[in-house]
Design a protein around this motif. Structure first.
Motif, short mmCIF file in Angstrom:
data_model
loop_
_atom_site.label_atom_id
_atom_site.label_comp_id
_atom_site.label_asym_id
_atom_site.label_seq_id
_atom_site.Cartn_x
_atom_site.Cartn_y
_atom_site.Cartn_z
N GLY A 26 -15.28 -4.22 -4.18
CA GLY A 26 -15.97 -4.75 -5.33
C GLY A 26 -16.26 -3.73 -6.43
N SER A 27 -15.95 -2.47 -6.17
CA SER A 27 -16.25 -1.43 -7.16
C SER A 27 -15.25 -1.38 -8.31
CB SER A 27 -16.34 -0.06 -6.47
OG SER A 27 -15.06 0.38 -6.05
N ARG A 28 -14.16 -2.12 -8.17
CA ARG A 28 -13.13 -2.14 -9.23
C ARG A 28 -12.81 -3.57 -9.61
NH1 ARG A 28 -9.30 2.79 -7.91
NH2 ARG A 28 -10.78 4.39 -8.55
N PRO A 29 -12.88 -3.92 -10.89
CA PRO A 29 -12.59 -5.29 -11.31
C PRO A 29 -11.09 -5.55 -11.41
CG PRO A 29 -13.22 -3.97 -13.20
CD PRO A 29 -13.34 -3.08 -11.99
N ASP A 30 -10.43 -5.64 -10.27
CA ASP A 30 -8.98 -5.80 -10.26
C ASP A 30 -8.54 -7.18 -9.77
OD1 ASP A 30 -9.56 -5.65 -7.59
OD2 ASP A 30 -8.30 -3.90 -7.18
N GLY A 31 -9.47 -8.13 -9.78
CA GLY A 31 -9.14 -9.48 -9.33
C GLY A 31 -9.38 -9.71 -7.85
N TRP A 32 -10.03 -8.79 -7.18
CA TRP A 32 -10.26 -8.88 -5.73
C TRP A 32 -10.93 -10.20 -5.34
CZ3 TRP A 32 -15.26 -9.70 -4.46
CH2 TRP A 32 -16.23 -9.29 -5.37
N TRP A 33 -11.73 -10.79 -6.22
CA TRP A 33 -12.49 -11.99 -5.90
C TRP A 33 -11.58 -13.20 -5.70
CZ3 TRP A 33 -12.85 -9.00 -10.22
CH2 TRP A 33 -12.24 -9.47 -11.37
N ARG A 34 -10.35 -13.13 -6.18
CA ARG A 34 -9.41 -14.24 -5.98
C ARG A 34 -8.82 -14.25 -4.58
NH1 ARG A 34 -8.17 -12.70 -11.42
NH2 ARG A 34 -6.49 -11.37 -10.70
N ASP A 35 -8.81 -13.09 -3.92
CA ASP A 35 -8.24 -12.97 -2.58
C ASP A 35 -8.96 -11.85 -1.84
OD1 ASP A 35 -6.71 -12.91 -0.28
OD2 ASP A 35 -4.90 -12.15 -1.27
N ARG A 36 -10.14 -12.16 -1.34
CA ARG A 36 -10.98 -11.14 -0.70
C ARG A 36 -10.32 -10.56 0.55
NH1 ARG A 36 -16.86 -12.12 -2.45
NH2 ARG A 36 -16.52 -13.49 -4.21
N LYS A 37 -9.68 -11.40 1.32
CA LYS A 37 -9.01 -10.91 2.53
C LYS A 37 -7.85 -9.99 2.15
CE LYS A 37 -7.13 -12.35 6.95
NZ LYS A 37 -6.71 -13.48 7.78
N GLY A 38 -7.06 -10.38 1.18
CA GLY A 38 -5.94 -9.55 0.72
C GLY A 38 -6.43 -8.21 0.18
N ALA A 39 -7.54 -8.23 -0.56
CA ALA A 39 -8.10 -6.99 -1.10
C ALA A 39 -8.55 -6.07 0.04
CB ALA A 39 -9.26 -7.30 -2.04
N ALA A 40 -9.16 -6.65 1.07
CA ALA A 40 -9.59 -5.85 2.23
C ALA A 40 -8.38 -5.28 2.97
CB ALA A 40 -10.46 -6.69 3.16
N GLU A 41 -7.31 -6.06 3.06
CA GLU A 41 -6.09 -5.57 3.72
C GLU A 41 -5.47 -4.42 2.93
OE1 GLU A 41 -4.70 -9.63 6.03
OE2 GLU A 41 -4.03 -9.32 3.97
N ARG A 42 -5.49 -4.52 1.61
CA ARG A 42 -4.96 -3.42 0.79
C ARG A 42 -5.79 -2.15 0.97
NH1 ARG A 42 -4.24 -7.85 -2.37
NH2 ARG A 42 -6.08 -7.48 -3.68
N LEU A 43 -7.11 -2.30 1.05
CA LEU A 43 -7.97 -1.14 1.30
C LEU A 43 -7.69 -0.57 2.68
CD1 LEU A 43 -10.26 0.82 0.67
CD2 LEU A 43 -11.88 -0.96 1.41
N ARG A 44 -7.57 -1.42 3.68
CA ARG A 44 -7.25 -0.97 5.04
C ARG A 44 -5.95 -0.18 5.06
NH1 ARG A 44 -4.75 -5.52 8.31
NH2 ARG A 44 -3.17 -4.96 6.75
N ASP A 45 -4.94 -0.70 4.39
CA ASP A 45 -3.63 -0.03 4.38
C ASP A 45 -3.71 1.31 3.66
OD1 ASP A 45 -2.75 -2.25 5.75
OD2 ASP A 45 -1.70 -3.13 4.04
N ARG A 46 -4.48 1.37 2.60
CA ARG A 46 -4.65 2.64 1.89
C ARG A 46 -5.35 3.66 2.77
NH1 ARG A 46 -6.31 3.46 -4.24
NH2 ARG A 46 -6.41 5.72 -4.23
N LEU A 47 -6.38 3.22 3.48
CA LEU A 47 -7.09 4.12 4.40
C LEU A 47 -6.17 4.61 5.51
CD1 LEU A 47 -10.45 2.14 4.66
CD2 LEU A 47 -10.16 4.41 3.62
N ALA A 48 -5.33 3.72 6.02
CA ALA A 48 -4.40 4.09 7.09
C ALA A 48 -3.38 5.12 6.59
CB ALA A 48 -3.67 2.85 7.62
N ARG A 49 -2.94 4.97 5.35
CA ARG A 49 -1.96 5.88 4.75
C ARG A 49 -2.57 7.22 4.39
NH1 ARG A 49 -0.65 1.98 1.41
NH2 ARG A 49 -1.83 2.88 -0.30
N GLU A 50 -3.73 7.18 3.74
CA GLU A 50 -4.29 8.39 3.13
C GLU A 50 -5.44 9.01 3.91
OE1 GLU A 50 -5.16 7.52 -0.96
OE2 GLU A 50 -3.19 6.57 -1.25
N GLY A 51 -6.04 8.28 4.83
CA GLY A 51 -7.19 8.82 5.55
C GLY A 51 -8.33 9.14 4.61
N LEU A 52 -8.99 10.26 4.87
CA LEU A 52 -10.08 10.72 4.01
C LEU A 52 -9.57 11.89 3.20
CD1 LEU A 52 -13.01 10.65 3.10
CD2 LEU A 52 -13.60 12.04 5.10
N PRO A 53 -9.24 11.66 1.93
CA PRO A 53 -8.69 12.74 1.10
C PRO A 53 -9.60 13.97 1.12
CG PRO A 53 -8.52 10.65 -0.05
CD PRO A 53 -9.36 10.40 1.18
#
Length: 131
Positions: A26-53
Motif C-alpha cells: 500500500g505504500s505505492r499507488p500502483d493500482g494494487w487495490w485492484r488485485d490485492r492478491k496479485g500485488a502480494a504475489e509480486r512483493l513475495r516474488d521480489r523478496l524471493a529474488r532480492e532478499g534484503l538488499p
C-alpha cells in the motif's frame, strides 16, 4: 550462552525479516487495490529474488498477508503467513515467538512499529525492500 568459537556450537539463527505485506504494498499507488492478491504475489516474488538488499548474511523472510491477499502461497526463500485476523497482530505474534534472535520488521505503521520495538525488534520502512 554458547561460545561462537566452539565448533560444536550451533550456528546462530539467521535474521528474521517480517514484512507487513499490506503496508508495503500500500505504500505505492500502483493500482494494487485492484488485485490485492496479485500485488502480494509480486512483493513475495521480489523478496524471493532480492532478499534484503544490503544484508550480507542469511535471512529468513516471512511475508504476512491479510484480507483479500490471504491464500498467497509460500515460495523458496519466502514463507507467507496468512493472518486469520489482523496482519499487525500476526506480526506481533511472530516477533514475540522469535525473541532472542535478530528480528527486523518492515512497516511504516507507527502503532505496529511501537508494538514490535517494545518486543526488542528493529524496524525499517517499505523502501528497504522496494528501492
Amino acid at each position: 550462552m554458547t561460545d561462537p568459537l566452539d565448533p560444536a556450537a550451533p550456528p546462530p539463527s539467521p535474521l528474521l525479516l517480517v514484512v507487513d505485506g499490506a503496508n508495503v504494498v500500500g505504500s505505492r499507488p500502483d493500482g494494487w487495490w485492484r488485485d490485492r492478491k496479485g500485488a502480494a504475489e509480486r512483493l513475495r516474488d521480489r523478496l524471493a529474488r532480492e532478499g534484503l538488499p544490503g544484508h550480507p548474511g542469511p535471512v529468513e523472510i516471512v511475508l504476512v498477508v491479510e484480507g483479500a491477499a490471504r491464500g498467497v502461497a509460500s515460495v523458496p526463500g519466502v514463507r507467507v503467513e496468512s493472518a486469520p485476523g489482523s496482519g499487525d497482530d500476526r506480526i506481533v505474534e511472530l516477533t514475540a515467538e522469535h525473541a532472542g534472535r535478530a528480528r527486523l520488521v518492515v512497516t511504516a505503521d507507527r502503532e505496529l512499529r511501537r508494538r514490535v520495538t517494545a518486543l526488542g525488534a528493529d524496524v525499517t520502512g517499505p523502501r528497504t525492500v522496494l528501492d
